[in-house]
Design an enzyme around this catalytic site. Structure first.
Site: not given
Ligand code: PAF
Length: 294
Positions: A33, A37-38, A40, A156, A158-159, A185
């Site tokens: 979206m 950032h790092e 991605h 990621g 992360k999600d 990250v």
């Protein structure tokens, strides 16, 4: 440094990718979206490594159908120029940055077009408070897969719930895309990188480290079992100011309930969501339950 080709329409995207397809190249894809950032950047690198010289495509599209009422659709950071620089640095061949009407020609209402029904996993964790969120995420990812037709797509960890549900969609709808989950990250103090970190002021940025500290405390106590792991995590939360907890749960790797008595060495997942100020943050980690301490 040559920048990526930037296209906004389906037709332009198809025209750019066609020669690669005809040449038999593998295509890698990282849907985003924007506000890159790092985290991605690491997804883009992962995609590049998996396509052996084939093109990597990134999409930049703030998808309205995954935002609920009162969520941050309007204020979601839009930083296309900087995103393109990061994509150039990471060797992205094509950036697809469509307008809403290009992705949703029939409109974005729940009844305006065909949407993906996300199934039972949409009712747990994030899905409990974010009604319709995963219907929007899976719908846009399915559309993007149809347009890019990637061999491999990188998301990621992360999600984590999103990753698990996308894998499930690919399996259930036979989409034939290899889905890779790349490690989260983190900042040096443990905070998981997220585009939404940009909303945090200095004090909230400090408070936000409570999420990862909570998870690491659970990982540390996981050898004693899920109960002690959750106790250790909750102890960190009790000492943390400014964090309004939504959930803290240990699940199986595919987000199911834990078995009653997980055997030593059982790999589980711990997930947290909390509000810091008005910003909702999520994080998660794998943890090994009941393993003997080294
Ligand atoms: O993770 C995100 O950035 C979004 O949910 C995604 C996968 C790009 C779909 O809009």
């Amino acid at each position: 440094m040559t920048g990526p080709a930037v296209v906004t329409t389906r037709a332009e995207l198809a025209a750019l990718l066609e020669p690669h397809r005809r040449a038999g190249s593998r295509t890698g894809f990282v849907p985003t979206m924007g506000a890159l950032h790092e985290g991605h950047a690491s997804l883009l690198r992962e995609a590049r490594e998996r396509v052996a010289g084939g093109p990597v495509v990134a999409s930049v599209f703030v998808n309205p159908t995954q935002f609920g009422e009162g969520e941050d659709l309007d204020r979601y950071p839009r930083t296309l120029e900087a995103d393109l620089q990061l994509c150039a640095r990471e060797g992205v061949a094509v950036v697809f940055a469509p307008e809403v009407a290009e992705m949703y020609p029939h409109g974005v209402g729940a009844d305006d077009g065909v949407m993906v029904r996300p199934g039972p996993l949409a009712k747990v964790l994030e899905g409990r408070t974010r009604k319709g969120h995963y219907r929007g995420v899976l719908t846009v990812v399915a559309k993007l897969f149809g347009l890019v037709r990637p061999d491999v797509a990188v998301f990621g960890q992360k999600d984590y719930q999103q990753l698990v549900m996308i894998r499930r969609m690919v399996e259930d709808l036979c989409l034939g895309v290899e889905v890779v989950g790349a490690e989260t990250v983190r900042e040096p103090d443990g905070l998981a990188l997220s585009s939404r970190n940009a909303y945090l002021d200095e004090e909230q940025r400090r408070q936000a480290t409570a999420l990862s500290r909570t998870l690491y405390a659970a990982v540390e106590s996981a050898p004693y079992g899920p109960g002690p792991a959750l106790d250790a995590a909750r102890a960190v939360l009790r000492e943390s100011d400014g964090v309004d907890l939504d959930y803290l749960e240990i699940t199986t790797p595919d987000l199911g309930p834990l078995p009653e008595d997980p055997p030593p060495g059982y790999e589980a997942r711990i997930l947290i969501a909390a509000r810091v100020g008005s910003t909702r943050l999520i994080d998660n980690l794998p943890l090994i339950l009941g393993a003997p301490r080294a």
